[in-house]
Design a protein around this motif. Structure first.
Motif, PDB file in Angstrom:
ATOM      1  N   LEU A 275       0.708  -1.167   0.041  1.00 44.08           N
ATOM      2  CA  LEU A 275      -0.162  -0.149   0.005  1.00 44.08           C
ATOM      3  C   LEU A 275       0.784   1.441  -0.025  1.00 44.08           C
ATOM      4  CD1 LEU A 275      -3.016  -1.096   2.559  1.00 44.08           C
ATOM      5  CD2 LEU A 275      -2.986  -0.882  -0.248  1.00 44.08           C
ATOM      6  N   PRO A 276       1.845   1.421   1.134  1.00 46.91           N
ATOM      7  CA  PRO A 276       2.544   2.719   0.782  1.00 46.91           C
ATOM      8  C   PRO A 276       3.524   2.731  -0.295  1.00 46.91           C
ATOM      9  CG  PRO A 276       3.430   1.340   2.512  1.00 46.91           C
ATOM     10  CD  PRO A 276       2.242   0.459   1.943  1.00 46.91           C
ATOM     11  N   ILE A 277       3.822   1.540  -1.016  1.00 50.18           N
ATOM     12  CA  ILE A 277       4.575   1.679  -2.082  1.00 50.18           C
ATOM     13  C   ILE A 277       3.911   2.158  -3.302  1.00 50.18           C
ATOM     14  CG2 ILE A 277       5.648   0.086  -3.880  1.00 50.18           C
ATOM     15  CD1 ILE A 277       6.715  -1.565  -1.484  1.00 50.18           C
ATOM     16  N   GLY A 278       2.468   1.705  -3.306  1.00 47.81           N
ATOM     17  CA  GLY A 278       1.694   2.136  -4.501  1.00 47.81           C
ATOM     18  C   GLY A 278       1.294   3.651  -4.207  1.00 47.81           C
ATOM     19  N   THR A 279       1.008   4.141  -3.138  1.00 45.37           N
ATOM     20  CA  THR A 279       0.872   5.718  -2.980  1.00 45.37           C
ATOM     21  C   THR A 279       1.959   6.519  -3.173  1.00 45.37           C
ATOM     22  OG1 THR A 279       1.078   5.392  -0.491  1.00 45.37           O
ATOM     23  CG2 THR A 279      -1.007   5.203  -1.275  1.00 45.37           C
ATOM     24  N   CYS A 280       3.341   5.768  -2.873  1.00 46.50           N
ATOM     25  CA  CYS A 280       4.452   6.690  -3.088  1.00 46.50           C
ATOM     26  C   CYS A 280       4.188   6.999  -4.797  1.00 46.50           C
ATOM     27  CB  CYS A 280       5.613   5.714  -3.146  1.00 46.50           C
ATOM     28  SG  CYS A 280       6.170   5.759  -1.445  1.00 46.50           S
ATOM     29  N   TYR A 281       4.254   5.959  -5.641  1.00 42.83           N
ATOM     30  CA  TYR A 281       4.356   6.407  -7.070  1.00 42.83           C
ATOM     31  C   TYR A 281       2.999   6.950  -7.489  1.00 42.83           C
ATOM     32  CZ  TYR A 281       8.738   3.705  -7.079  1.00 42.83           C
ATOM     33  OH  TYR A 281       9.959   3.342  -6.841  1.00 42.83           O
ATOM     34  N   CYS A 282       2.013   7.053  -7.029  1.00 37.95           N
ATOM     35  CA  CYS A 282       0.704   7.875  -7.645  1.00 37.95           C
ATOM     36  C   CYS A 282       0.508   9.111  -6.984  1.00 37.95           C
ATOM     37  CB  CYS A 282      -0.606   6.966  -7.467  1.00 37.95           C
ATOM     38  SG  CYS A 282      -1.022   6.668  -5.856  1.00 37.95           S
ATOM     39  N   TYR A 283       1.448   9.366  -5.676  1.00 41.31           N
ATOM     40  CA  TYR A 283       1.120  10.569  -5.053  1.00 41.31           C
ATOM     41  C   TYR A 283       2.116  11.289  -4.557  1.00 41.31           C
ATOM     42  CZ  TYR A 283      -1.334  13.750  -1.614  1.00 41.31           C
ATOM     43  OH  TYR A 283      -1.846  14.678  -1.003  1.00 41.31           O
ATOM     44  N   ILE A 284       3.116  10.658  -3.693  1.00 37.35           N
ATOM     45  CA  ILE A 284       4.100  11.122  -3.035  1.00 37.35           C
ATOM     46  C   ILE A 284       4.962  11.871  -3.988  1.00 37.35           C
ATOM     47  CG2 ILE A 284       6.039  10.961  -1.418  1.00 37.35           C
ATOM     48  CD1 ILE A 284       3.110  10.664  -0.243  1.00 37.35           C
ATOM     49  N   VAL A 285       5.384  11.191  -5.021  1.00 35.93           N
ATOM     50  CA  VAL A 285       6.333  11.619  -5.848  1.00 35.93           C
ATOM     51  C   VAL A 285       6.018  13.112  -6.735  1.00 35.93           C
ATOM     52  CG1 VAL A 285       7.584   9.491  -6.303  1.00 35.93           C
ATOM     53  CG2 VAL A 285       5.806  10.283  -7.881  1.00 35.93           C
ATOM     54  N   LEU A 286       4.667  13.090  -6.925  1.00 33.08           N
ATOM     55  CA  LEU A 286       4.082  14.268  -7.298  1.00 33.08           C
ATOM     56  C   LEU A 286       3.916  15.494  -6.275  1.00 33.08           C
ATOM     57  CD1 LEU A 286       0.999  12.922  -9.251  1.00 33.08           C
ATOM     58  CD2 LEU A 286       3.293  13.407 -10.016  1.00 33.08           C
ATOM     59  N   LEU A 287       4.155  15.222  -5.214  1.00 34.74           N
ATOM     60  CA  LEU A 287       4.101  16.550  -4.016  1.00 34.74           C
ATOM     61  C   LEU A 287       5.481  17.218  -4.442  1.00 34.74           C
ATOM     62  CD1 LEU A 287       2.715  15.029  -0.915  1.00 34.74           C
ATOM     63  CD2 LEU A 287       1.633  16.439  -2.593  1.00 34.74           C
ATOM     64  N   VAL A 288       6.267  16.555  -5.014  1.00 37.75           N
ATOM     65  CA  VAL A 288       7.861  17.270  -5.263  1.00 37.75           C
ATOM     66  C   VAL A 288       7.796  17.610  -6.732  1.00 37.75           C
ATOM     67  CG1 VAL A 288      10.195  16.914  -5.400  1.00 37.75           C
ATOM     68  CG2 VAL A 288       8.872  15.559  -3.500  1.00 37.75           C
ATOM     69  N   LEU A 289       7.491  16.492  -7.651  1.00 38.27           N
ATOM     70  CA  LEU A 289       7.715  16.939  -8.837  1.00 38.27           C
ATOM     71  C   LEU A 289       6.910  18.000  -9.531  1.00 38.27           C
ATOM     72  CD1 LEU A 289       8.268  13.426 -10.665  1.00 38.27           C
ATOM     73  CD2 LEU A 289       9.906  15.102  -9.980  1.00 38.27           C
ATOM     74  N   LEU A 290       5.625  18.156  -9.026  1.00 45.81           N
ATOM     75  CA  LEU A 290       4.850  19.334  -9.646  1.00 45.81           C
ATOM     76  C   LEU A 290       4.886  20.557  -9.119  1.00 45.81           C
ATOM     77  CD1 LEU A 290       0.991  17.494  -9.548  1.00 45.81           C
ATOM     78  CD2 LEU A 290       2.672  17.724 -11.634  1.00 45.81           C
ATOM     79  N   PRO A 291       5.457  20.761  -7.947  1.00 45.88           N
ATOM     80  CA  PRO A 291       5.912  22.136  -7.462  1.00 45.88           C
ATOM     81  C   PRO A 291       7.163  22.544  -8.125  1.00 45.88           C
ATOM     82  CG  PRO A 291       5.396  20.922  -5.468  1.00 45.88           C
ATOM     83  CD  PRO A 291       5.237  19.827  -6.623  1.00 45.88           C
ATOM     84  N   LEU A 292       8.080  21.611  -8.488  1.00 41.71           N
ATOM     85  CA  LEU A 292       9.162  21.919  -9.282  1.00 41.71           C
ATOM     86  C   LEU A 292       8.867  22.335 -10.630  1.00 41.71           C
ATOM     87  CD1 LEU A 292      11.748  19.089  -7.893  1.00 41.71           C
ATOM     88  CD2 LEU A 292      11.838  21.687  -7.447  1.00 41.71           C
TER      89      LEU A 292
END
Length: 512
Positions: A275-292
């Protein structure tokens, strides 16, 4: 002292829960707010693209690689003691970060802050397992997970507001103030507890596990500045494989391992870790990539970028609680798998939005991503403690939190490296006849773009111009989103398979 359930008044229990949730709020907030602050830190203090990446990765790597060790220390030496040390150190290090004179100092302090975060989260969550029991414990851990998600989601908005009104250093001053509040409200009311059967820290296991993650992440991060076949990339990755093999061998032989590998024979336990692995790739990484992307490539102000991130972060205030309510009728596994499917649909729609779009068309995809992620987010913390006996609460929370935080660190390093490689490939196609010296300019420009630094990318490749660089970055970002869709769909399939099957005898029955 025995690890039996701590006796605390209802008021004291609520204040302890509030304190631990405050800590769970600022730990991920420090991660996501740092992503918003990175471009302005780079403009003010300089630094290479790799050193700027480490502002986030140093924190997450130290956090994730020491969580299991911190869980073992909490069981052996006291949950209250470790929580107090972690929160106190986190406050002090946040103050030092507010005064940091260079990116190098920020990187070092962020790594130390990650160690303090591991102590605070492991000690605090293990303490909650002693204060609450039964359904009350499930609710407490759902609130803990919601707090963690809220900190991640609203970090960009808070960071944008603080940067606009008081500068990036005020982010760390704010975090220090909240950490002090968590210490003052929580520590005096906690009763010390520990596992009487705990054997202390598995030092060989902790060392090899930490080296595995450090070398793995370092090799992936170096791929943004070096060729994939270079020694700077291959060397750390090969060493990481060696230490991972040593770690498994050690954990199979020690009497009280830091990570009980036997647990991975149970499908439901494996499903919880997915579960946390899945949420990493669909959500967490975007919290960094989208602001950049919004700030460094699209040129939005930090405040505007933070507000735009509301589309994906606002659902985190409502959906996790809604998911917990739905478990009266639907299984957590079904809800979690469905949520990942919804998030995958959002990622696909986001890939169809033009790179220069910064408003209306982004809202629906980001809402779907936030809502889909929110379904498993409100359930997985409670699931994580349902598969081991209460006496091993430190181990249970340590394993799950390690999967979550270390997974975030590795996922962020991977997707940043992939984005850089994809961008580099597209730029190289436009400039096929460049000499080796010029190819280094292409590599540097791609690395700068992947870290949200369009201005320096233009300086490296002035012949192409900003518009063409943005176009090529946008195509690379679109391909990356398609890869994230695939990973999220696979995660959903695994969750459906492992967490919706009829419940077999619980893991706790076999480990007690």
């Amino acid at each position: 002292m025995s690890s039996s359930l701590s006796v605390a008044s209802p008021k004291a229990s609520r204040l302890i829960l509030a304190a631990v949730c405050l800590a769970a709020l600022i730990l991920p907030l420090s991660f996501s707010a740092g992503a918003i602050a990175t471009p302005i830190i780079g403009r003010q203090l300089g630094g290479s693209s790799t050193s700027l990446i480490w502002i986030t990765n140093a924190f997450m790597l130290a956090f994730g690689s020491t969580l299991m060790a911190a869980g073992a220390l909490a069981d052996a030496y006291g949950r209250k003691k470790l929580f107090a040390i972690g929160v106190g150190a986190f406050a002090v290090l946040s103050l030092l970060l507010a005064a940091a004179p260079s990116v190098l100092w920020i990187d070092v302090l962020r790594a130390l802050q990650g160690l303090a975060a591991a102590a605070a989260l492991s000690g605090g969550s293990a303490a909650l397992a002693q204060v609450f029991d039964g359904h009350a414990r499930t609710r407490a851990f759902s609130m803990l997970g919601t707090s963690f998600g809220t900190g991640l989601a609203f970090g960009p908005i808070l960071a944008g507001f603080l940067i606009a009104h008081a500068g990036w250093r005020s982010i760390f001053l704010f975090i220090a103030a909240v950490a002090v509040a968590a210490f003052v409200f929580g520590v005096p009311r906690m009763q010390e507890s520990r596992d009487p059967q705990a054997a202390g820290l598995d030092m060989p296991g902790a060392l090899t596990f930490t080296l595995t993650l450090v070398l793995l992440t370092s090799g992936i991060v170096e791929a943004t500045d070096h060729a994939l076949t270079s020694l700077a990339v291959v060397g750390p990755l090969l060493a990481s494989t060696i230490f991972a093999t040593l770690f498994v061998a050690i954990e199979r032989r020690v009497p009280r391992p830091m990570l009980d590998l036997a647990l991975f024979r149970y499908p439901r336990f494996v499903g919880v870790q997915v579960l946390p692995i899945g949420t990493c790739y669909c959500y967490i990484v975007l919290l960094v990539l989208l602001p950049l992307r919004f700030i460094g490539v699209n040129g939005l102000h930090e405040t505007d970028a933070g507000m735009l991130m509301l589309a994906s972060s606002a659902p985190m205030l409502v959906v996790p609680t809604f998911a917990s309510w739905l478990t009266r009728w639907l299984s957590p596994g079904l809800l979690s798998g469905t949520g990942l499917l919804i998030a995958a649909a959002g990622l696909y729609l986001l890939s169809r939005v033009a790179i220069r779009e910064t408003s209306g068309e982004l809202v629906l995809p980001m809402l779907l991503i936030g809502c889909g992620t929110g379904l498993p987010w409100g359930l997985m913390d409670g699931l994580s403690i349902s598969v081991v006996p209460k006496e091993r609460a430190g181990m249970a929370t340590g394993i799950f939190s390690t999967t979550r935080v270390a997974g975030e660190s590795i996922a962020l390093a991977i997707v940043t490296a992939i984005l850089s490689v994809l961008t580099q490939s597209r730029l190289a196609r436009l400039l096929p006849d460049r000499h080796a010296h010029d190819r280094s300019s292409i590599h540097e420009a791609a690395a700068r773009l992947s870290s949200g630094d369009l201005a320096h990318a233009v300086l490296r490749l002035p012949d192409l111009g900003a518009a063409m660089l943005v176009t090529q970055y946008g195509e690379a970002f679109r391909i990356l989103l398609h890869l994230l869709v695939v990973v999220t769909l696979i995660s959903s399939l695994v969750v459906f398979t492992l967490l919706t099957r009829p419940k077999v005898p619980d893991v706790r029955d076999s480990v007690e």
